[in-house]
Design an enzyme around this catalytic site. Structure first.
Site, PDB file in Angstrom:
ATOM      1  N   CYS A 293     -23.291  -4.573   1.696  1.00 11.11           N
ATOM      2  CA  CYS A 293     -22.322  -3.496   1.937  1.00 11.11           C
ATOM      3  C   CYS A 293     -22.843  -2.174   1.390  1.00 11.11           C
ATOM      4  O   CYS A 293     -22.749  -1.131   2.047  1.00 11.11           O
ATOM      5  CB  CYS A 293     -20.962  -3.842   1.344  1.00 11.11           C
ATOM      6  SG  CYS A 293     -20.966  -4.179  -0.430  1.00 11.11           S
TER       7      CYS A 293
ATOM      8  N   CYS B  33     -19.986 -12.539  -5.067  1.00 11.51           N
ATOM      9  CA  CYS B  33     -20.928 -11.769  -4.250  1.00 11.51           C
ATOM     10  C   CYS B  33     -22.377 -12.125  -4.567  1.00 11.51           C
ATOM     11  O   CYS B  33     -23.270 -11.868  -3.752  1.00 11.51           O
ATOM     12  CB  CYS B  33     -20.704 -10.266  -4.453  1.00 11.51           C
ATOM     13  SG  CYS B  33     -19.187  -9.640  -3.713  1.00 11.51           S
TER      14      CYS B  33
ATOM     15  N   CYS C  56     -25.934 -10.416  -3.381  1.00 13.88           N
ATOM     16  CA  CYS C  56     -25.790  -9.717  -2.108  1.00 13.88           C
ATOM     17  C   CYS C  56     -25.358  -8.263  -2.336  1.00 13.88           C
ATOM     18  O   CYS C  56     -24.411  -7.994  -3.065  1.00 13.88           O
ATOM     19  CB  CYS C  56     -24.763 -10.430  -1.236  1.00 13.88           C
ATOM     20  SG  CYS C  56     -24.483  -9.614   0.358  1.00 13.88           S
TER      21      CYS C  56
ATOM     22  N   CYS D  31     -13.471   3.512   8.884  1.00 14.88           N
ATOM     23  CA  CYS D  31     -14.814   2.930   8.959  1.00 14.88           C
ATOM     24  C   CYS D  31     -14.751   1.485   8.481  1.00 14.88           C
ATOM     25  O   CYS D  31     -14.115   1.191   7.479  1.00 14.88           O
ATOM     26  CB  CYS D  31     -15.780   3.729   8.091  1.00 14.88           C
ATOM     27  SG  CYS D  31     -17.463   3.070   8.054  1.00 14.88           S
TER      28      CYS D  31
ATOM     29  N   ASP E 253       0.832  -1.199   0.000  1.00 13.03           N
ATOM     30  CA  ASP E 253       0.000   0.000   0.000  1.00 13.03           C
ATOM     31  C   ASP E 253       0.871   1.256   0.000  1.00 13.03           C
ATOM     32  O   ASP E 253       0.511   2.269   0.584  1.00 13.03           O
ATOM     33  CB  ASP E 253      -0.927  -0.010   1.223  1.00 13.03           C
ATOM     34  CG  ASP E 253      -1.997   1.066   1.155  1.00 13.03           C
ATOM     35  OD1 ASP E 253      -2.387   1.448   0.037  1.00 13.03           O
ATOM     36  OD2 ASP E 253      -2.425   1.544   2.217  1.00 13.03           O
TER      37      ASP E 253
ATOM     38  N   CYS F 113     -16.975   8.789   1.335  1.00  7.55           N
ATOM     39  CA  CYS F 113     -16.491   7.708   2.199  1.00  7.55           C
ATOM     40  C   CYS F 113     -16.029   8.241   3.553  1.00  7.55           C
ATOM     41  O   CYS F 113     -15.237   9.188   3.627  1.00  7.55           O
ATOM     42  CB  CYS F 113     -15.340   6.981   1.503  1.00  7.55           C
ATOM     43  SG  CYS F 113     -14.631   5.650   2.488  1.00  7.55           S
TER      44      CYS F 113
ATOM     45  N   CYS G 172     -20.527  -7.840   5.730  1.00 10.88           N
ATOM     46  CA  CYS G 172     -20.262  -8.788   4.650  1.00 10.88           C
ATOM     47  C   CYS G 172     -20.402 -10.226   5.142  1.00 10.88           C
ATOM     48  O   CYS G 172     -19.728 -10.630   6.101  1.00 10.88           O
ATOM     49  CB  CYS G 172     -18.847  -8.562   4.100  1.00 10.88           C
ATOM     50  SG  CYS G 172     -18.395  -9.725   2.779  1.00 10.88           S
TER      51      CYS G 172
END
Length: 305
Positions: free
Chosen positions: A187, A181, A184, A233, A127, A206, A240
């Site tokens: 989220c 997914c 669903c 957050c 990252d 966000c 999930c």
């Protein structure tokens, strides 16, 4: 010594497991990334994170990061799935312990050394560089990119860090994993600011962006939704189903667990920290990056709402 791709791959897997990485996958460096990232930037969904635009060419072409790159090795490293805070004010799980950048850098250096033995030249990131880590993690078969924009792994969920190793070695690659997914949308439905849509996160809405990256005052509706957020957050991960059903056989690195002092420290006490106390408490934490003043602003929003 002649290069043996399969032997090099097996060596990486052995070393990575010994270093505590929970998953290893390999993707071709020049896999087609499509236009998803460009479309996201063109729509302004990166907010004021201008470095995303500056580094776009390198993200789309790993050759600009490491000339001669052939393979991208992707690794996962678990962090705690439970929330250790027992006082008001949420701190994202990934930031509850020590700074993962420093923790993983030394481990990646060991993998670099292993690959060098086989004749490779590497660049390693966690990252911290212009690498489309989630894209390559999905290409490497470690999971798929869910509707919350995060890598989701069957049986393990999304509570993990990603690390990448670009190498000039041409290694046997893994097959990408198709999305799972299904129908669903939990989220997206749970996000209090409607920041999630079509597998992408709009940073302009966000809560993680506003409590960590932003340098301006959030709109009133964002501020109201962020009232319980000190740093980051986790809502889209908490709801999930893949996280709820995850089996976590591998223990979390103790360095990534929240210190006992921080578990119980109230927002009022955090706001009253002196500069010296803040530096001591968050010396090795990702939270140190935002500084005491930004943390106080987040706490003040809690009081207002």
């Amino acid at each position: 010594m002649s290069f043996a791709p399969q032997a090099a791959r097996q060596a990486i897997q052995v070393v990575a497991r010994a270093l505590g990485f929970s998953g290893v996958g390999i993707a071709p460096a020049h896999a087609d990334q499509g236009t998803r990232l460009q479309d996201w930037l063109a729509a302004g969904k990166h907010a004021d994170m201008q470095w995303m635009e500056r580094h776009l060419p390198a993200r789309l072409n790993p050759e600009l990061v490491l000339p001669g790159v052939r393979s991208v090795i992707m690794l996962t490293y678990e962090y705690a799935a439970h929330d250790a805070r027992n006082a008001p004010g949420h701190i994202a799980r990934y930031a509850q312990g020590e700074d993962y950048h420093k923790l993983l850098a030394a481990k990646l250096a060991d993998i670099d050394e292993t690959l060098s033995f086989y004749g490779g030249t590497q660049r390693c990131f966690t990252d911290s560089g212009p690498v489309s880590e989630r894209f390559f993690a999905a290409q490497a078969g470690l999971g798929w990119i869910g509707r919350n924009g995060l890598l989701i792994r069957p049986g393990r969920g999304s509570y993990c860090f990603l690390a990448s190793v670009l190498t000039t070695l041409e290694l046997p690659c893994d097959a990408p994993m198709p999305p799972r997914c299904g129908n669903c949308h939990r989220c997206e439905e749970a996000c209090p600011t409607a920041a999630l849509k079509d597998g992408q996160c709009d940073a302009r809405r966000c809560l993680s962006f506003w409590t960590i990256e932003a340098h301006s005052t959030p709109p009133q509706d964002i501020a109201a939704a962020a009232k319980e957020r000190l740093y980051g957050c986790d809502i889209c991960q908490e709801v999930c189903p893949w996280n709820r059903s995850a089996t976590r056989e591998q223990a979390v690195d103790p360095h990534l667990l929240m210190p006992a002092e921080l578990c119980a420290l109230s927002p009022e006490r955090l706001a009253a920290l002196s500069d010296a106390e803040f530096e001591r408490l968050f010396a090795g934490s990702p939270i140190r990056r935002i500084g005491l003043e930004h943390l106080r602003q987040n706490i003040e929003r809690m009081r207002e709402w």
